[in-house]
Design a protein around this motif. Structure first.
Motif, PDB file in Angstrom:
ATOM      1  N   GLU A  64       2.798   1.573  -3.475  1.00 54.53           N
ATOM      2  CA  GLU A  64       1.939   1.856  -4.620  1.00 54.53           C
ATOM      3  C   GLU A  64       1.206   3.184  -4.483  1.00 54.53           C
ATOM      4  OE1 GLU A  64      -0.439  -1.672  -5.282  1.00 54.53           O
ATOM      5  OE2 GLU A  64       1.114  -2.455  -6.627  1.00 54.53           O
ATOM      6  N   SER A  65       1.387   3.872  -3.345  1.00 55.59           N
ATOM      7  CA  SER A  65       0.861   5.228  -3.236  1.00 55.59           C
ATOM      8  C   SER A  65       1.675   6.177  -4.105  1.00 55.59           C
ATOM      9  CB  SER A  65       0.892   5.705  -1.775  1.00 55.59           C
ATOM     10  OG  SER A  65       2.244   5.856  -1.320  1.00 55.59           O
ATOM     11  N   ASP A  66       2.871   5.723  -4.505  1.00 55.47           N
ATOM     12  CA  ASP A  66       3.704   6.483  -5.433  1.00 55.47           C
ATOM     13  C   ASP A  66       3.392   5.994  -6.845  1.00 55.47           C
ATOM     14  OD1 ASP A  66       6.059   7.021  -7.179  1.00 55.47           O
ATOM     15  OD2 ASP A  66       6.844   7.940  -5.365  1.00 55.47           O
ATOM     16  N   MET A 114       0.822  -1.202   0.000  1.00 56.63           N
ATOM     17  CA  MET A 114       0.000   0.000   0.000  1.00 56.63           C
ATOM     18  C   MET A 114       0.858   1.256   0.000  1.00 56.63           C
ATOM     19  SD  MET A 114      -3.001   1.054   2.713  1.00 56.63           S
ATOM     20  CE  MET A 114      -3.732  -0.567   2.469  1.00 56.63           C
ATOM     21  N   LEU A 115       1.910   1.234   0.816  1.00 53.79           N
ATOM     22  CA  LEU A 115       2.798   2.394   0.919  1.00 53.79           C
ATOM     23  C   LEU A 115       3.512   2.653  -0.403  1.00 53.79           C
ATOM     24  CD1 LEU A 115       5.224   3.066   3.869  1.00 53.79           C
ATOM     25  CD2 LEU A 115       5.967   3.327   1.511  1.00 53.79           C
TER      26      LEU A 115
END
Length: 229
Positions: free
Chosen positions: A23-25, A20-21
């Motif tokens: 793929e937030s980029d 999640m962290l």
């Protein structure tokens, strides 16, 4: 192009959080996961990610063994992410060829930046362990000088300059600016230096450059505050 990442950790919740962290980029894509070292090697071979985000303490095949297998087969670059900063883990991971070592206490921005830097061919070492790393591998000169590392004499003058820059922790763009060459040429020189010295990561090259006393080219030293080598 997106940076393709494989996440290896034995805790499903940790893998989910890291996915999640990352793929937030929008420039990072998690292409797969692995719950142990053997799966990490197999998935790296099948998926060919740019970076494997590797935990060290996993059941079965541990992260250091998996790192060595992935790096030796040139399947991907490895960025170690672990809770433990014990010397045996730090040195073991870097000697196995990991391109970087971060603690899980690193914030999101630091982790994303580290993944991008490793994918770009740079080395990353957590500030918490940099001093110990240098103390472990860089020792005062002995009364009788030891023979130079194998392959050092085979480097061209330009390649020795590049190795000196690596000893300062410089990225390809910084090397290019310091030596007045293109970034692509700097990247090529770095690859040749690693090959001639039998090394698998820029971190290993930096340690060798420091321990062998390879000089920094005039005007190429990092400025104070540029960060750890």
């Amino acid at each position: 192009m997106s940076v393709r990442v494989l996440v290896a950790d034995d805790h499903p919740a940790v893998r989910s959080g890291l996915r999640m962290l990352l793929e937030s980029d929008p420039g990072i894509e998690v292409v797969g996961e692995a719950a142990d070292g053997a799966a990490a090697v197999g998935n790296a071979r099948a998926l060919r990610p740019d970076v494997v985000l590797m935990d060290l303490r996993m059941p079965g095949t541990d992260g250091i063994t998996a790192t060595r297998a992935i790096v030796d087969a040139r399947l991907a670059d490895v960025l170690v992410l672990t809770t433990f900063d014990l010397d045996e883990y730090v040195f073991g991971a870097l000697q196995a060829g990991a391109a970087g070592f971060l603690l899980k206490s690193a914030d999101a921005a630091t982790l994303v930046d580290a993944v991008r830097r490793v994918a770009d061919g740079q080395g990353v070492v957590a500030p918490e362990v940099t001093r110990r790393l240098l103390e472990r591998f860089v020792t005062p000169a002995a009364p009788r000088p030891e023979p130079p590392p194998a392959g050092l004499a085979d480097l061209t003058p330009r390649e020795r300059d590049v190795l000196g820059c690596l000893g300062q922790g410089m990225a390809n763009a910084e090397i290019a600016a310091a030596l007045v060459i293109t970034e692509a040429t700097a990247k090529t020189h770095v690859s040749r230096v690693l090959a001639k010295l039998g090394l698998t990561s820029r971190v290993q090259a930096a340690v060798l450059a420091r321990s062998a006393g390879v000089p920094v080219p005039a005007g190429a030293a990092r400025r104070p505050g540029d960060g750890p080598p």
